[in-house]
Design a protein around this motif. Structure first.
Motif, short mmCIF file in Angstrom:
data_model
loop_
_atom_site.label_atom_id
_atom_site.label_comp_id
_atom_site.label_asym_id
_atom_site.label_seq_id
_atom_site.Cartn_x
_atom_site.Cartn_y
_atom_site.Cartn_z
N GLN A 205 1.22 -1.34 0.32
CA GLN A 205 0.42 -0.08 -0.33
C GLN A 205 1.05 1.03 -0.05
O GLN A 205 0.62 1.88 -0.74
CB GLN A 205 -1.48 -0.13 1.25
CG GLN A 205 -2.44 -0.91 0.85
CD GLN A 205 -3.47 -0.65 2.09
OE1 GLN A 205 -4.45 -0.45 1.89
NE2 GLN A 205 -3.09 -0.40 3.21
N ASP A 206 1.89 1.28 1.04
CA ASP A 206 2.62 2.32 0.92
C ASP A 206 3.53 2.43 -0.69
O ASP A 206 3.98 3.64 -0.82
CB ASP A 206 3.72 2.17 2.00
CG ASP A 206 3.56 2.23 3.64
OD1 ASP A 206 2.04 2.53 3.43
OD2 ASP A 206 4.15 2.08 4.84
N GLU A 207 4.09 1.76 -1.26
CA GLU A 207 4.50 1.88 -1.97
C GLU A 207 4.03 2.35 -3.51
O GLU A 207 4.08 2.86 -4.39
CB GLU A 207 5.60 -0.04 -2.55
CG GLU A 207 6.40 0.11 -1.41
CD GLU A 207 6.92 -1.08 -1.33
OE1 GLU A 207 7.90 -1.06 -0.64
OE2 GLU A 207 6.47 -2.05 -2.75
N THR A 208 2.20 1.26 -3.64
CA THR A 208 1.56 2.37 -4.71
C THR A 208 0.76 2.72 -4.44
O THR A 208 -0.07 3.54 -5.68
CB THR A 208 0.96 0.49 -5.01
OG1 THR A 208 0.25 0.00 -3.81
CG2 THR A 208 1.85 -0.68 -5.57
N GLY A 209 0.19 3.54 -3.35
CA GLY A 209 -0.57 4.67 -3.07
C GLY A 209 -1.36 3.88 -3.28
O GLY A 209 -3.21 5.22 -2.98
N GLU A 210 -1.83 2.70 -3.58
CA GLU A 210 -3.16 2.09 -3.69
C GLU A 210 -3.91 1.35 -2.23
O GLU A 210 -2.62 0.37 -1.50
CB GLU A 210 -3.46 0.71 -4.71
CG GLU A 210 -3.33 2.45 -6.01
CD GLU A 210 -3.78 1.19 -7.11
OE1 GLU A 210 -3.32 -0.34 -7.03
OE2 GLU A 210 -3.07 1.63 -7.79
N VAL A 211 -5.15 1.73 -2.10
CA VAL A 211 -5.58 0.32 -1.02
C VAL A 211 -5.62 -0.75 -1.80
O VAL A 211 -6.56 -1.71 -2.85
CB VAL A 211 -7.03 0.14 -1.17
CG1 VAL A 211 -7.74 -0.40 0.20
CG2 VAL A 211 -7.70 2.03 0.17
N LYS A 212 -5.37 -1.62 -0.57
CA LYS A 212 -4.72 -3.42 -0.54
C LYS A 212 -5.35 -4.38 0.57
O LYS A 212 -5.54 -3.13 1.39
CB LYS A 212 -3.21 -4.27 -1.11
CG LYS A 212 -2.78 -2.37 -1.49
CD LYS A 212 -3.13 -3.16 -3.22
CE LYS A 212 -2.00 -2.31 -4.60
NZ LYS A 212 -2.45 -3.07 -5.88
N SER A 213 -6.14 -5.10 0.10
CA SER A 213 -7.07 -5.92 0.78
C SER A 213 -6.23 -7.23 0.74
O SER A 213 -5.58 -8.02 -0.52
CB SER A 213 -8.06 -5.55 1.56
OG SER A 213 -8.93 -6.69 2.40
N TYR A 214 -6.61 -8.61 1.46
CA TYR A 214 -6.92 -9.72 1.85
C TYR A 214 -8.10 -10.70 1.90
O TYR A 214 -8.25 -10.62 3.01
CB TYR A 214 -5.37 -10.19 2.82
CG TYR A 214 -4.76 -11.71 3.59
CD1 TYR A 214 -5.23 -12.26 2.19
CD2 TYR A 214 -4.15 -11.89 4.34
CE1 TYR A 214 -4.77 -13.93 2.54
CE2 TYR A 214 -4.10 -12.64 4.41
CZ TYR A 214 -4.10 -14.29 3.45
OH TYR A 214 -3.73 -15.31 4.02
#
Ligand SMILES: O=C(O)[C@H](O)COP(=O)(O)O
Ligand SMILES: [Mg+2]
Length: 415
Positions: A205-214
């Motif tokens: 998330q930090d690297e892409t600036g996108e929200v990620k989830s699992y």
């Protein structure tokens, strides 16, 4: 006293009331049995009758179902709402998909569709978020959300699993997904996997600036599953995943209750559905399993790939339409396409299913010749191109990962 026989469950002049549950079945009567007799036995056995005539007072019969239409091999049965306990899905299925599935009066019987009245729907929670997950969790409006399941599906160590997740997230997918048979095995324990994957999620998330989830698989005995859901929430994830058919609907309903308290979305994998819905003349259709899933409250559900992937599919498009349709104000369900997909299939899939979807690609990402990150990038590029209305070949001219994926798999449907 009068004798109640199964013939009393057939009335072709009956009009269902607005509180009746109407079920459509296709049946093949047993040798020597007329269509009318078999159709009556379906209504009888699935409500309050049996094979023998019952010498009871007429007042006990108002819980009886009525077969009110016969058209070729298709019959329609109306069930009074009072037959059903409010909010008890196992009990509903013990009626409409119970003894009748093995009853010798029919050679085959398939429950094709249900028309659920408000009187019954109102007893169920339904989904908490539904397709709202796209905007509420990811802030995504114009494209499907994208998931991947690491392969091999089981056997990866926890560290490797989390690393594959990281590569896929930074490559461009929104969701890491556990596979249906990955839960809490010694080679990859649940708690460790959750912790390590979410650490990688934060990094991505930090690297892409996108929200990620699992989509973490909590499938287990019900109490254990609830504890896993608690743990998922306490570690700051947004979802649990559950194998709804193998867990059973009572467990799904219990999990849904807990997820209300925890604010977690539920991703439903349908492993084992085909034991019910694959034979065209027998069992319970995927359409009905999807309806049951919505009432029980899952937010995302696997509904197939419109025939494009590796698994046999029943009417993906029609099922998806039902999941998104109005049901007395109940929240919708986000359909998930999964099973044998790869970037080259994305345009045809989205043409059939639209953008209000989750698309899951496993082998079609991790089998990319340059690895998971490139595979995820190719998948995202295929989706971006399709949303922008740009032909795949044209987009691939300056998107190398997509070009490699198209070279490898073209637009072939795998087996
Ligand atoms: O759980 C799933 O949906 C499947 O594992 C999909 O895997 P695949 O994309 O490799 O077919
Ligand atoms: Mg799988």
């Amino acid at each position: 006293m009068s004798g109640i026989t199964y013939e009393d469950f057939l009335d072709l002049s009956y009009t269902p009331t607005e509180t009746d549950l109407v079920c459509t079945f296709r049946i093949a009567p047993a040798d020597g049995m007329s269509m009318e007799a078999a159709a009556s036995r379906v209504a009888s056995e699935s409500s309050n009758g049996t094979w023998a005539a019952l010498h009871i007072d007429d007042t006990f019969t108002d819980m009886g179902a009525t077969t009110f239409a016969i058209d070729g091999d298709t019959i329609k049965v109306a069930y009074p709402a009072g037959l059903f306990e409010a909010g008890n899905m196992p009990q509903v299925l013990s009626c409409i998909a119970g003894n009748i599935m093995g009853m010798k009066a029919v050679d085959t019987i398939r429950l094709e569709d249900c028309e659920w009245p408000e009187a019954i729907v109102s007893g169920y929670r339904g989904p908490q978020f539904g397709s709202g997950v796209r905007s509420e969790i990811f802030g995504v409006e114009d494209r499907p959300i994208l998931a991947t399941v690491p392969k091999p599906k089981v056997g990866l160590s926890t560290a490797k699993h989390a690393e594959v997740g990281y590569e896929a997230w930074v490559g461009g997918v929104d969701l890491l997904k556990d596979d249906e048979n990955l839960t809490d095995q010694p080679f990859n324990p649940f708690s460790d996997r959750l912790t390590e994957s979410l650490a990688m999620r934060d990094k991505a998330q930090d690297e892409t600036g996108e929200v990620k989830s699992y989509l973490v698989n909590v499938t287990a005995e019900t109490n254990e599953m609830l504890e896993r859901a608690d743990e998922v929430a306490s570690q700051g994830n947004e979802y649990v995943m559950v194998d709804v058919v193998t867990c059973g609907w009572a467990a799904v309903q219990t999990l849904r209750e807990r997820c209300e308290e925890l604010g977690l979305a539920i991703h439903a994998h349908r492993a084992m559905h085909a034991a019910f819905d694959r034979l065209p003349d027998h069992g319970v259709s995927m359409r009905v399993l999807a309806q049951v899933s919505r009432l029980c409250g899952v937010d995302q559900l696997h509904t197939g790939t419109a025939g494009l992937g590796k698994l046999a599919n029943e009417d993906t498009v029609g099922i998806n339409e039902w999941l998104r349709s109005d049901l007395y104000g109940m929240t919708d369900v986000l359909p998930t396409a999964s099973g044998g997909l790869h970037p080259g299939l994305v345009p045809a899939l989205m043409d059939a299913t639209g953008t209000n979807m989750c698309i899951q690609v496993g082998g079609g990402i991790h089998g990319h010749p340059e690895g998971t990150r490139a595979g995820a990038a190719a998948f995202r590029q295929a989706v971006d191109a399709t949303v922008a209305g740009v032909p795949m070949d044209e987009y691939a001219a300056d998107h190398a990962e997509l070009a490699t994926a198209l070279e490898k798999w073209g637009t072939e449907t795998p087996r």
